[in-house]
Design an enzyme around this catalytic site. Structure first.
Site, mmCIF file in Angstrom:
data_model
loop_
_atom_site.group_PDB
_atom_site.id
_atom_site.type_symbol
_atom_site.label_atom_id
_atom_site.label_comp_id
_atom_site.label_asym_id
_atom_site.label_seq_id
_atom_site.Cartn_x
_atom_site.Cartn_y
_atom_site.Cartn_z
ATOM 1 N N LYS A 10 38.020 39.797 31.795
ATOM 2 C CA LYS A 10 39.373 40.304 31.558
ATOM 3 C C LYS A 10 39.700 40.284 30.053
ATOM 4 O O LYS A 10 38.972 39.678 29.261
ATOM 5 C CB LYS A 10 40.367 39.437 32.353
ATOM 6 N N TYR A 50 44.416 46.927 41.701
ATOM 7 C CA TYR A 50 45.227 45.811 42.185
ATOM 8 C C TYR A 50 46.258 46.244 43.228
ATOM 9 O O TYR A 50 47.263 45.561 43.428
ATOM 10 C CB TYR A 50 45.917 45.125 41.004
ATOM 11 N N ASN A 113 42.863 34.060 33.469
ATOM 12 C CA ASN A 113 41.789 33.311 34.133
ATOM 13 C C ASN A 113 40.412 33.940 33.876
ATOM 14 O O ASN A 113 39.478 33.765 34.638
ATOM 15 C CB ASN A 113 42.086 33.148 35.636
ATOM 16 N N GLU A 128 35.548 48.501 44.826
ATOM 17 C CA GLU A 128 35.752 48.261 43.400
ATOM 18 C C GLU A 128 34.629 48.869 42.557
ATOM 19 O O GLU A 128 34.884 49.419 41.486
ATOM 20 C CB GLU A 128 35.883 46.759 43.137
HETATM 21 P P1 CMP Z 1 42.210 38.312 40.281
HETATM 22 O O1 CMP Z 1 41.113 37.671 41.048
HETATM 23 O O2 CMP Z 1 41.824 39.262 39.208
HETATM 24 O O3 CMP Z 1 43.174 39.065 41.307
HETATM 25 C C1 CMP Z 1 44.573 39.128 41.166
HETATM 26 C C2 CMP Z 1 45.060 38.409 39.966
HETATM 27 O O4 CMP Z 1 46.449 38.190 39.878
HETATM 28 C C3 CMP Z 1 44.463 37.028 39.925
HETATM 29 O O5 CMP Z 1 43.098 37.145 39.600
HETATM 30 C C4 CMP Z 1 45.351 36.330 38.899
HETATM 31 O O6 CMP Z 1 44.820 36.401 37.601
HETATM 32 C C5 CMP Z 1 46.622 37.151 38.924
HETATM 33 N N1 CMP Z 1 47.800 36.365 39.244
HETATM 34 C C6 CMP Z 1 48.838 36.188 38.407
HETATM 35 N N2 CMP Z 1 49.782 35.450 38.996
HETATM 36 C C7 CMP Z 1 49.351 35.147 40.237
HETATM 37 C C8 CMP Z 1 49.890 34.400 41.323
HETATM 38 N N3 CMP Z 1 51.096 33.825 41.262
HETATM 39 N N4 CMP Z 1 49.138 34.295 42.441
HETATM 40 C C9 CMP Z 1 47.927 34.900 42.528
HETATM 41 N N5 CMP Z 1 47.372 35.618 41.524
HETATM 42 C C10 CMP Z 1 48.077 35.744 40.395
#
Ligand code: CMP
Length: 145
Positions: A10, A50, A113, A128
């Site tokens: 990311k 997303y 993350n 994806e």
């Molecule tokens: P990812 O696995 O890329 O898929 C969705 C993303 O939403 C997740 O990683 C997080 O980085 C992001 N995210 C941000 N806030 C939240 C939250 N409260 N709960 C879950 N995912 C979140």
């Protein structure tokens, strides 16, 4: 089974210079890189990728973040690649991720993350991969271990 999974570093991971470290972990683990693309995600692709989170309170922030800078998108292949990558990534929340996992070692918070990997739900990885890569961008070759 031999399978493929979609992974991306990311914007936070790119900005912090973590592409090489992350690619190395998957290479050393024996997974095979079959596609890679340094790119910027636009609004439309962010919404498609997303889509399942549309309407959630963090959705707008998530789109803003993922479109904020370049990402490194990849396809990795191997035995149970989807689950293997998820184990190596750790939990979505870095605070809950074990040391030794990518998010446990480098993740800052729930948003920043560092890495995304397809979930184990049937069809997720294929969806994806198709969203980010054309067929001719996925390369077939032997990996020697
Ligand atoms: P990812 O696995 O890329 O898929 C969705 C993303 O939403 C997740 O990683 C997080 O980085 C992001 N995210 C941000 N806030 C939240 C939250 N409260 N709960 C879950 N995912 C979140």
């Amino acid at each position: 089974d031999q399978e493929r999974t979609f992974v991306m570093v990311k914007p936070d991971g790119v900005q912090r210079g973590l592409i090489g470290e992350i690619v190395s972990r998957f290479e050393e683990r024996g997974l095979k890189l079959v596609g890679g693309k340094f790119m910027r995600i636009d609004e439309e692709l962010a919404h498609e990728h997303y889509g399942e989170h549309e309407g959630k309170p963090f959705f707008e922030g998530l789109v803003e973040f993922i479109t904020s800078g370049p990402v490194f998108a990849m396809v990795w292949e191997g035995q149970d690649a989807v689950a293997q990558v998820r184990t190596m990534m750790g939990e979505t929340d870095p605070a809950e991720s074990a040391p030794g996992t990518i998010r446990g070692d480098f993740g800052l918070d729930l948003g920043r993350n560092v890495i995304h990997g397809s979930d184990t739900e049937a069809g997720s990885a294929e969806r994806e991969i198709e969203l980010f890569f054309d067929d001719d961008e996925l390369l077939d070759y032997e990996r020697v271990d």
